[in-house]
Write a protein that holds these residues in place. Structure first.
Motif, PDB file in Angstrom:
ATOM      1  N   GLY A  68      27.711  14.336  43.444  1.00 55.54           N
ATOM      2  CA  GLY A  68      28.636  14.106  44.551  1.00 55.54           C
ATOM      3  C   GLY A  68      28.106  13.184  45.624  1.00 55.54           C
ATOM      4  N   TYR A  69      26.815  12.836  45.555  1.00 57.35           N
ATOM      5  CA  TYR A  69      26.201  11.970  46.568  1.00 57.35           C
ATOM      6  C   TYR A  69      26.163  10.515  46.098  1.00 57.35           C
ATOM      7  CZ  TYR A  69      24.507  15.788  49.552  1.00 57.35           C
ATOM      8  OH  TYR A  69      24.423  16.858  50.407  1.00 57.35           O
ATOM      9  N   GLN A  70      26.234   9.607  47.070  1.00 57.79           N
ATOM     10  CA  GLN A  70      26.105   8.174  46.817  1.00 57.79           C
ATOM     11  C   GLN A  70      25.296   7.534  47.940  1.00 57.79           C
ATOM     12  OE1 GLN A  70      30.473   7.626  46.760  1.00 57.79           O
ATOM     13  NE2 GLN A  70      30.213   6.621  44.771  1.00 57.79           N
ATOM     14  N   PHE A  71      24.740   6.375  47.659  1.00 60.87           N
ATOM     15  CA  PHE A  71      24.098   5.582  48.703  1.00 60.87           C
ATOM     16  C   PHE A  71      25.141   4.702  49.386  1.00 60.87           C
ATOM     17  CE2 PHE A  71      20.296   5.792  45.735  1.00 60.87           C
ATOM     18  CZ  PHE A  71      19.608   6.713  46.512  1.00 60.87           C
ATOM     19  N   LEU A  72      24.992   4.542  50.696  1.00 65.61           N
ATOM     20  CA  LEU A  72      25.822   3.610  51.443  1.00 65.61           C
ATOM     21  C   LEU A  72      24.892   2.642  52.166  1.00 65.61           C
ATOM     22  CD1 LEU A  72      28.643   2.696  52.414  1.00 65.61           C
ATOM     23  CD2 LEU A  72      28.339   4.219  54.391  1.00 65.61           C
ATOM     24  N   ASP A 135      30.947  13.091  48.432  1.00 66.14           N
ATOM     25  CA  ASP A 135      32.377  13.107  48.130  1.00 66.14           C
ATOM     26  C   ASP A 135      33.114  12.035  48.936  1.00 66.14           C
ATOM     27  OD1 ASP A 135      31.955  15.297  46.398  1.00 66.14           O
ATOM     28  OD2 ASP A 135      32.125  16.701  48.067  1.00 66.14           O
ATOM     29  N   GLY A 136      32.448  10.879  49.091  1.00 68.73           N
ATOM     30  CA  GLY A 136      33.070   9.733  49.742  1.00 68.73           C
ATOM     31  C   GLY A 136      33.002   9.718  51.250  1.00 68.73           C
ATOM     32  N   ARG A 171      18.504  14.416  55.110  1.00 68.90           N
ATOM     33  CA  ARG A 171      17.373  13.483  55.212  1.00 68.90           C
ATOM     34  C   ARG A 171      16.379  13.711  54.072  1.00 68.90           C
ATOM     35  NH1 ARG A 171      15.637  12.324  61.530  1.00 68.90           N
ATOM     36  NH2 ARG A 171      17.765  11.980  62.322  1.00 68.90           N
ATOM     37  N   THR A 172      16.164  14.973  53.721  1.00 73.30           N
ATOM     38  CA  THR A 172      15.234  15.279  52.632  1.00 73.30           C
ATOM     39  C   THR A 172      15.710  14.665  51.321  1.00 73.30           C
ATOM     40  OG1 THR A 172      14.515  17.341  53.685  1.00 73.30           O
ATOM     41  CG2 THR A 172      14.135  17.135  51.318  1.00 73.30           C
ATOM     42  N   ILE A 173      17.013  14.672  51.088  1.00 69.79           N
ATOM     43  CA  ILE A 173      17.569  14.045  49.882  1.00 69.79           C
ATOM     44  C   ILE A 173      17.257  12.553  49.883  1.00 69.79           C
ATOM     45  CG2 ILE A 173      19.716  13.413  48.695  1.00 69.79           C
ATOM     46  CD1 ILE A 173      20.862  16.120  49.670  1.00 69.79           C
TER      47      ILE A 173
END
Length: 223
Positions: A68-72, A135-136, A171-173
């Motif tokens: 569900g996570y993405q980089f921006l 999730d966007g 932040r840890t992610i």
């Protein structure tokens, strides 16, 4: 904590490996670009360009993102002219904020937020400003991107103790993903990570492999 005004960083030897600087757009479904640019001063169309190795490493880093996570990506390459102007603007801002401080003290404070041109990572194509989406939607990272570090809480510092637990988890992610691919963080800005530039080289006790590149040269190589 080592800041970018440290003379040891200015003395780092650099031999540019001549990697291309290319667009980060449409490289991976989990690497998105903030094309609004409403949080940066960079007006160059190359704001989302980076060195080839940066692109490859970011693609590798997507393997470590939770579901569900993405980089921006907020900003990558920044022209030297913009870097110089950003430093001058920040210096003048802090001079007003701290009227009793001497110029050398103001310079040090400015370096917490904007890199001096000589050692700046963004003009090399080796630095990126990055956050996370879930999730966007942009997640809570404890501060907004590009917030100014303010004592005593210093909320923008990567390991600030004053942010809420949810932000610490997020932040840890980001930290886990970026460190696993060999990126270095600038400790006053949770969003700023680099590879191959002078700051990264200092932390890794090696030579830098990316030097500042003029905007016109990038256009020339990509046409």
């Amino acid at each position: 904590m080592v800041l970018l005004n440290d003379e040891r960083i200015a003395k780092i030897h650099c031999v540019d490996n001549k990697e291309k600087i290319l667009s980060l757009k449409q490289r991976h479904k989990n690497i998105l670009i903030d094309e609004t640019r409403n949080q940066i001063s960079n007006k160059s169309d190359l704001f989302c360009y980076a060195r080839e190795s940066i692109i490859k490493k970011l693609i590798e880093a997507t393997n470590y993102l939770p579901n569900g996570y993405q980089f921006l990506i907020k900003e990558a390459y920044r022209p030297l002219s913009r870097q110089k102007k950003s430093f001058e603007e920040a210096f003048n801002y802090y001079k007003i904020q701290y009227p009793l401080k001497k110029d050398d003290e103001i310079y040090k404070v400015t370096c917490e937020y904007v890199a001096p041109v000589k050692v700046a990572g963004h003009p090399t194509g080796g630095a990126i400003d990055i956050t996370l989406l879930k999730d966007g939607i942009e997640v809570d990272m404890g501060t907004k991107f590009n917030d100014v570090p303010m004592a005593p809480e210093n909320l923008t510092y990567l390991y600030s103790d004053y942010i809420i637990d949810t932000a610490k988890v997020n932040r840890t992610i980001l930290i886990d993903c970026m460190k696993k691919i060999g990126f270095a963080n600038y400790p006053t800005e949770w969003w700023h990570w680099s590879y191959g530039d002078c700051y990264w080289a200092f932390l890794n006790n090696c030579d830098a492999i990316y030097s500042a590149t003029d905007e016109s040269e990038i256009y020339k190589l990509n046409t």
